[in-house]
Write an enzyme that holds these catalytic residues in place. Sequence first.
Site, PDB file in Angstrom:
ATOM      1  N   VAL A 204     -24.694 -28.260  27.763  1.00 28.06           N
ATOM      2  CA  VAL A 204     -24.739 -29.463  27.041  1.00 28.06           C
ATOM      3  C   VAL A 204     -25.446 -30.677  27.496  1.00 28.06           C
ATOM      4  O   VAL A 204     -25.102 -30.825  29.077  1.00 28.06           O
ATOM      5  CB  VAL A 204     -23.074 -29.917  26.780  1.00 28.06           C
ATOM      6  CG1 VAL A 204     -23.119 -31.178  26.009  1.00 28.06           C
ATOM      7  CG2 VAL A 204     -22.400 -28.808  25.869  1.00 28.06           C
ATOM      8  N   CYS A 205     -26.265 -31.414  27.211  1.00 28.66           N
ATOM      9  CA  CYS A 205     -27.024 -32.441  27.693  1.00 28.66           C
ATOM     10  C   CYS A 205     -26.008 -33.492  28.247  1.00 28.66           C
ATOM     11  O   CYS A 205     -25.531 -33.858  27.203  1.00 28.66           O
ATOM     12  CB  CYS A 205     -28.205 -33.205  27.025  1.00 28.66           C
ATOM     13  SG  CYS A 205     -28.866 -34.630  27.835  1.00 28.66           S
ATOM     14  N   ASN A 206     -26.106 -33.789  29.517  1.00 33.61           N
ATOM     15  CA  ASN A 206     -24.904 -34.879  29.804  1.00 33.61           C
ATOM     16  C   ASN A 206     -25.173 -36.359  29.335  1.00 33.61           C
ATOM     17  O   ASN A 206     -24.387 -36.809  28.773  1.00 33.61           O
ATOM     18  CB  ASN A 206     -25.092 -34.946  31.420  1.00 33.61           C
ATOM     19  CG  ASN A 206     -24.021 -35.639  32.247  1.00 33.61           C
ATOM     20  OD1 ASN A 206     -22.906 -35.779  31.731  1.00 33.61           O
ATOM     21  ND2 ASN A 206     -24.373 -36.302  33.193  1.00 33.61           N
TER      22      ASN A 206
END
Length: 128
Positions: free
Chosen positions: A77-79
């Site tokens: 998941v893109c932070n």
Amino acid sequence: MNYTILVTGPPYGTQNSSTAFLFCQSLLKTKHILHSVFFYCDGVLNANNMTTPAIDEFNLINAWQGLNKKHQVKLYVCNSAALRRGVIEDEKLFNMNVKKGNLALSFQLSGLIELAKSIKICDRIIQF
């Protein structure tokens, strides 16, 4: 073939995520390698454990978690995108006035570097 999947659609409201999930299942059934699934933009909402579909609806968050458990597919998941959309892991809470994070189990926050690494080693990347 070795695949990476990029999911940019939310779990509900569009078919991006559900189509991506079905595609991942098909890849695994046909003995392709699914290296990872990277959730970006609104796709990060697939990792929100506070999402509660109606009892008669397909629970896509649980389905992604099942894919991870059964096939050890990495769910990145893109932070940055996650923080913008309120998806937070417990470890990030010390700077915020929040008691508990909502990043679902089996998903892990990462940067775009993980996506770049996945693209480098895969034969195909497909965006949904």
